[in-house]
Write an enzyme that holds these catalytic residues in place. Structure first.
Site, mmCIF file in Angstrom:
data_model
loop_
_atom_site.group_PDB
_atom_site.id
_atom_site.type_symbol
_atom_site.label_atom_id
_atom_site.label_comp_id
_atom_site.label_asym_id
_atom_site.label_seq_id
_atom_site.Cartn_x
_atom_site.Cartn_y
_atom_site.Cartn_z
ATOM 1 N N THR A 51 0.824 -1.224 0.000
ATOM 2 C CA THR A 51 0.000 0.000 0.000
ATOM 3 C C THR A 51 0.846 1.256 0.000
ATOM 4 O O THR A 51 0.466 2.281 -0.568
ATOM 5 C CB THR A 51 -0.939 -0.012 1.218
ATOM 6 O OG1 THR A 51 -1.849 -1.098 1.081
ATOM 7 C CG2 THR A 51 -1.716 1.280 1.361
ATOM 8 N N SER A 54 1.447 -7.570 -0.994
ATOM 9 C CA SER A 54 2.210 -8.613 -0.286
ATOM 10 C C SER A 54 1.468 -9.952 -0.213
ATOM 11 O O SER A 54 2.019 -10.934 0.280
ATOM 12 C CB SER A 54 2.584 -8.141 1.117
ATOM 13 O OG SER A 54 1.452 -8.021 1.945
ATOM 14 N N THR A 56 1.550 -4.565 4.275
ATOM 15 C CA THR A 56 1.318 -4.903 5.690
ATOM 16 C C THR A 56 0.762 -6.308 5.860
ATOM 17 O O THR A 56 0.971 -6.928 6.900
ATOM 18 C CB THR A 56 0.293 -3.934 6.310
ATOM 19 O OG1 THR A 56 -0.937 -4.001 5.555
ATOM 20 C CG2 THR A 56 0.824 -2.520 6.355
ATOM 21 N N ASP A 57 0.052 -6.818 4.858
ATOM 22 C CA ASP A 57 -0.668 -8.086 5.034
ATOM 23 C C ASP A 57 0.250 -9.243 5.419
ATOM 24 O O ASP A 57 -0.144 -10.078 6.229
ATOM 25 C CB ASP A 57 -1.426 -8.460 3.744
ATOM 26 C CG ASP A 57 -2.614 -7.537 3.494
ATOM 27 O OD1 ASP A 57 -3.244 -7.674 2.433
ATOM 28 O OD2 ASP A 57 -2.878 -6.668 4.349
HETATM 29 N N1 DAS Z 1 -2.735 -4.533 2.759
HETATM 30 C C1 DAS Z 1 -2.011 -3.777 1.759
HETATM 31 C C2 DAS Z 1 -0.831 -3.115 2.427
HETATM 32 O O1 DAS Z 1 -1.052 -2.764 3.536
HETATM 33 C C3 DAS Z 1 -1.646 -4.600 0.626
HETATM 34 C C4 DAS Z 1 -0.428 -5.417 0.926
HETATM 35 O O2 DAS Z 1 -0.276 -5.968 2.015
HETATM 36 O O3 DAS Z 1 0.409 -5.435 0.051
HETATM 37 O O4 DAS Z 1 0.239 -2.962 1.860
#
Ligand code: DAS
Length: 328
Positions: free
Chosen positions: A12, A54, A87-88
């Site tokens: 993100t 991710s 983050t995922d």
């Molecule tokens: N959830 C989004 C982020 O926070 C997508 C990901 O993980 O790539 O980056």
């Protein structure tokens, strides 16, 4: 003069909304450097690994990233590395790198919960903070770190607990290892040193299954029949399961020779064989199951994928896991 490396994987932090208003990969690392004053951008070399969400990350790609990091760190040119990531699955990649990458030189992963189209995106500050952290005097010898929301976490302890909030990451009772305040970085504690695992030629196939009430053992038996070299079962509470699973676990361990490792659906706290009723942890231990201490299911799976790929003796592996992936 270049002194630091920014390795970009996507997420993100590098996304913008498309015409349909949905966040998609958009920014390259050189654009992310815009968080810095032009006079400071020259200190950073951008290394493009990928620009993907991710959810595309895999253990094999973590292995590739680890190999690149080892090469970058081995050059002796850089004093610190920042990795941008989604983050995922950030906590998984961070943990994998903490086990496989020498960290005499600081490595900090960062991300964002709000994309770069948002006026209040957390990406720029998170990235700038990560850059401050790798440059801070007290950063060395602290292993792979994760930083969002001005907090600094240890890779082994941190988990994403909220789908959208900027303060989504937590290390539970262990707490943060430090924080950023303005331009300054403050350190609170040192986390326990990670076990160093040499990069294996291959990663073992280790699935995860989440326990639920009334779970049919046939599902676990199916997974065990699909080439699993170990199986992580995310159990209830302290490490307890529906009693119907006990015979499946006993057969996996004693007949199929497949390690079964118990983790917990609870985000924090240790699993342990403390309950003696059918399906309780002590019953699972009698069936041959191992326990993962306070290590999450995802991190336990990666720990097994790495260590089984290296033929680590099982008693050693069992002891490491009982200590949450740390030296016994
Ligand atoms: N959830 C989004 C982020 O926070 C997508 C990901 O993980 O790539 O980056």
């Amino acid at each position: 003069m270049v002194k630091y490396a920014l390795i970009t994987t996507g997420g993100t932090i590098a996304m913008k909304k498309n015409a349909a208003g949905k966040a998609v990969p958009a920014l390259e690392g050189t654009e992310l450097l815009g968080v810095l004053p032009p006079s400071h951008q020259g200190e950073w070399e951008v290394i493009h690994f990928s620009n993907q969400a991710s959810s595309n990350m895999t253990p094999d790609r973590m292995l590739q990233l680890s190999q690149i990091l080892k090469e970058v760190l081995g050059q002796g040119q850089f004093e610190g590395v920042v990795v941008t990531h989604g983050t995922d699955t950030l906590e998984e990649t961070a943990f994998f790198l903490s086990l496989t990458v020498p960290t005499a030189i600081p490595v900090v992963l960062t991300a964002a919960q709000r994309d770069a189209s948002e006026t209040d995106s957390d990406g720029p500050r998170n990235l700038h903070n990560a850059m401050r952290i790798v440059k801070s005097p007290g950063v060395r010898g602290r292993g792979v770190l994760v930083s969002l929301h001005s907090q600094i976490h240890a890779a082994r302890e941190v988990r994403k607990l909220h789908t959208s909030q900027p303060d989504a990451f937590s290390s539970g009772a262990a707490g943060i290892v430090g924080y950023v305040d303005g331009d300054e970085v403050f350190w609170l504690r040192r986390s326990l040193p990670a076990i160093r695992i040499p990069l294996p030629e291959r990663l073992a196939n280790v699935p995860i299954v989440k326990a639920y009430t009334g779970m049919n053992p046939a599902f676990v038996e199916y997974l065990l029949g699909q080439g699993a070299e170990a199986l992580v079962i995310e159990a209830f509470g302290r490490g307890n399961l529906p009693p119907d699973l006990v015979s499946t676990i006993a057969k996996a361990v004693s007949v199929q020779g497949i390690p079964i490792v118990i983790t917990s659906r609870c985000p924090f706290g240790r699993t342990a064989p403390l309950y003696g009723y059918p399906g309780g942890g002590a019953d699972l231990e009698r069936a041959g199951a191992w326990f993962s201490g306070d290590l999450s299911s995802e991190k336990t799976r990666l720990f097994l994928a790495l260590t089984l790929g290296l033929d680590t003796p099982k008693p050693t592996l069992k002891a490491w896991l009982e200590h949450g992936g740390l030296e016994a």
